[in-house]
Design an enzyme around this catalytic site. Structure first.
Site, PDB file in Angstrom:
ATOM      1  N   GLY A 128      45.276  36.706   1.841  1.00  9.23           N
ATOM      2  CA  GLY A 128      45.064  35.250   1.952  1.00  9.23           C
ATOM      3  C   GLY A 128      43.647  34.862   2.309  1.00  9.23           C
ATOM      4  CE  LYS A 182      52.057  39.314  -3.324  1.00  8.72           C
ATOM      5  NZ  LYS A 182      51.966  37.873  -3.190  1.00  8.72           N
ATOM      6  CB  VAL A 235      47.965  28.192  -3.387  1.00  9.51           C
ATOM      7  CG1 VAL A 235      46.487  28.531  -3.506  1.00  9.51           C
ATOM      8  CG2 VAL A 235      48.637  29.108  -2.367  1.00  9.51           C
ATOM      9  N   GLY A 255      49.639  31.112   3.315  1.00  7.96           N
ATOM     10  CA  GLY A 255      49.627  29.699   3.679  1.00  7.96           C
ATOM     11  C   GLY A 255      48.737  28.887   2.761  1.00  7.96           C
ATOM     12  CG  ASP A 265      53.210  40.893  -0.383  1.00  2.00           C
ATOM     13  OD1 ASP A 265      52.923  39.990  -1.187  1.00  2.00           O
ATOM     14  OD2 ASP A 265      52.569  41.115   0.668  1.00  2.00           O
ATOM     15  CE  LYS A 295      49.471  40.354  -0.209  1.00  2.00           C
ATOM     16  NZ  LYS A 295      50.171  39.818   0.996  1.00  2.00           N
ATOM     17  CB  ALA A 328      28.079  27.552  -3.113  1.00  2.67           C
ATOM     18  CB  VAL A 332      44.003  41.412  -1.098  1.00  2.00           C
ATOM     19  CG1 VAL A 332      44.324  42.415   0.001  1.00  2.00           C
ATOM     20  CG2 VAL A 332      44.176  42.050  -2.466  1.00  2.00           C
TER      21      VAL A 332
END
Lengths: 447, 447
Positions: free
Chosen positions: A151, A122, A33, A319, A218, A222, A50, A149
């Site tokens: 992805g 998480k 990531v 991912g 997992d 979440k 932004a 939470v």
């Protein structure tokens, strides 16, 4: 008296006007990531429009020698966490090192140093979120965790911002992509759990050690995070009634199909008269229910609110790029000086309902020695535990050879609505049945 | 050099701390949606906890005598628009009067008076949004319009905030609940368009005059708004290649079923090498595609981004409470002083692709007099227009009676990929066929 001018309009710096100076970012961890986030920060700054521009100042890793395939500017990559935390040019720290104790210390140090925090962790938010939120408030800084939470699915923003006016009454979700891939695969191909897992590992949908994904941990972490946001409830991991998919066999998927259902590792949080019901369990979901048709490594969160009715958020739950998308959204929210909403407050304290007091219909699958009276013994246990049977499936086993041992057959019992306590009592009794083979499989049946 | 303190943390007033004074709200229009917003503002202020509290100061209507079933505090209900616009106690004006010219003037006056604006008016934002955005920037105020697209589905926030880091490559959406209800109904029950419409009107899913819903106008206006947000493209209503569902018959739904497809009024915006393709057309969508399974008055928006992959947002696209949910989210964002993100800028100007240059596979349904050579004439027209045929469906008609007129039969032609220009050329020629009965039906076929 209120004054309209008290609500600030977007300032030139908040909207990224020409006067805007870059905001310094420190990444802690440069794995899958982190690499995705770094790449986007370096290569496509023009898409990140932004608020103030973001500038990558540090990428802190344990081993600087490791080749990560990313070309970082000189001086950015190093292994000195403290240097990044203390750098006055850093406004935001991104925690991507994982685990709990070290990640907690890092986030704490960042907040104390006056930095905003973004994390995808998480487990950290589930276990120690409340402490970190208190620290953030104390130091007047933000902590954001959209990526923690589901992805790439923007459910934290959805629950807290877009649906802020709603009183949330329930959440039904698929929060673990690995389990969902395995279940889809087993249902589609008739593969065993072991074969489906090998396939998932080959395709990158399961870790080498998938235990936390498949045993429900997992998804339960979440669900705790979502429940705090949705209900303002003080819930912990221990409040979730949890079960995994690692106990299922191919035949359970095919029995489900026969019953017009898909099997999903369904995470449910529900306001009831008894309190807040929290469960993560393999669940039979009718094929006509849209949740049954979310397949492969996808996640979905269906939120029921008193105004919106049912709102759905779906997408890739894990991912490199999807998770980076969520981390970057948090960075951009901070760069645009968008304060997060205040968490919901419950009308009255919401007690998590103990597993014994959860009510559901159940799917029970037993393997028993195929001889007279075995089913009668089972039915007696269920009946005298106060559980009434809705239907039974037993397919003809192979013709028994008079000289051979009796064969083992599978019996599926669908119960009427009953309590966790009754089921537990029955399970204690059926465990002693001498004709039982292996551990029976228990699944919830969605309403 | 950047300074972390430059990013303001949530201030006590932005987070609704004890010092927070209420923000004055003026509602313009107190119909279905306005009533829902007013009710929540008055009855459940404790659920509206983002930033400063909101206080309803004015509800401006045309006819104060009309019974609306809402108990408003004394002095709130009146018919003097100017009084509300000029009231210094008002920070936010909510435009719910509908239409374009009067709504535009109201929003302009509100911005000039230093108020923030919230609107649910898709036609206004589609037609005159850019002027209003410029005015808002000039006066340093916000204009928000989450409710203008897909009702309760938070797609404006999703596109602009949650997916802000993504380069968007495409949008596929069902944006009109009335059409979707009609199509679901026709497919499920075999009802004619007229019968399904009567049913929808009875159940409140269609207006007395449903023309803008069923001819594609409503969905096209929403697609224009989404395309500006997603691609930063300067597009207008005229750039959308548009068709409605009002030309379909029950048999088109059943032909689609036979082809393994559902029919959806699909809104598509797609980045291609030729520019931005924009269309709202009845479209055959394979049953295995999740979009095909969004039924009844639901809306869905599937966004494809370079990081997130496919993210889905679904929910009720209209109705009192869902739309109020979106209006209130906008009010809360302003109350929390959350500046909206800067719109996306395209890498290079994105030209809308003219309808003639859109490429697709097509479904063509003809009604022709059942006599020799009729199909040959049709096939000749398609072939000599450069359109190649993928498949043909013609069911046996009733046995022709030698003494009777030849019967009329339906022929469905599925084409290979071809251009809008070729189809238009062919249509000019088939319109002259003497054996054709009625207007042929043309639908897109989703990839």
């Amino acid at each position: 008296m209120s004054n309209p001018a008290d609500v600030p309009a977007p300032s030139p710096s908040a909207t990224g006007g020409p006067a805007a100076e870059p905001l310094g970012v420190a990444l802690f961890g440069l794995g899958t990531v982190g690499g995705g986030v770094a790449e986007r920060l370096l290569r496509h700054p023009q898409t990140l429009t932004a608020g103030r521009p973001l500038s990558l100042k540090h990428a802190v890793v344990r081993d600087v020698a490791k080749n990560r395939g990313i070309d970082l500017p000189a001086g950015v990559l190093h292994d000195d966490m403290r240097r990044a935390v203390d750098d006055p040019a850093v406004a935001i720290g991104v925690e991507l090192i994982g685990g709990i104790p070290q990640a907690f210390e890092l986030c704490r140090d960042l907040l104390r140093a006056g930095k905003h925090v973004v994390t995808a962790n998480k487990a950290l938010i589930c276990e120690r979120g409340p402490e970190l939120f208190a620290l953030a408030a104390e130091h007047g800084r933000m902590i954001r965790y959209e990526a923690a939470v589901a992805g790439g699915v923007p459910i934290v923003a959805g629950l807290t911002e877009s649906l802020a006016a709603n009183r949330i009454t329930g959440i039904r979700a698929i929060l673990n992509g690995t389990s969902n891939f395995l279940l889809s695969r087993m249902a589609d191909t008739g593969a065993s759990y072991a074969d489906a897992l090998a396939e998932a590992q080959k395709r990158g949908y399961a870790e080498a050690d998938p235990s936390m994904d498949v045993d429900g941990t997992d998804a339960a972490q979440k669900l705790v995070i979502l429940s705090r946001l949705a209900f303002g409830a003080e819930v912990t991991f221990a409040d979730v009634s949890m079960g995994g998919i690692d106990v299922l066999d191919a035949e359970d998927l095919s029995f489900a199909e026969e019953l017009g259902c898909a099997v999903k590792l369904l995470a449910v949080a529900k306001r009831t008269e008894r309190g807040l019901e929290l469960s993560v369990r393999p669940t039979l979901v009718r094929r006509t229910d849209a949740v049954a048709n979310i397949n492969g490594p996808m996640n979905v969160v269906a939120v029921r609110g008193d105004l919106v009715g049912d709102a759905w958020f779906a997408g890739p739950g894990a991912g490199r790029e999807p998770t980076a998308s969520a981390v970057l959204a948090d960075l951009l929210s901070i760069a645009a000086a968008r304060p997060p909403f205040r968490p919901r407050q419950p009308d009255s304290p919401l007690r998590p309902v103990p597993a014994d007091e959860l009510f559901s219909r159940f799917y029970l699958r037993f393997r028993v020695v195929d001889r007279p009276h075995v089913f009668a013994a089972l039915a007696d246990i269920l009946g005298s535990s106060g559980i009434s049977l809705a239907s039974i499936i037993q397919h003809a086993g192979p013709e028994a050879d008079d000289n051979a041992d009796p064969s083992v057959v599978s019996v599926v019992v669908m119960t009427h609505r009953t309590s966790g306590a009754r089921l537990r009592a029955a399970a204690e009794r059926w465990a002693k049945l001498e004709s039982l083979r292996g551990e029976p499989v228990v699944m919830l049946v969605a309403d």
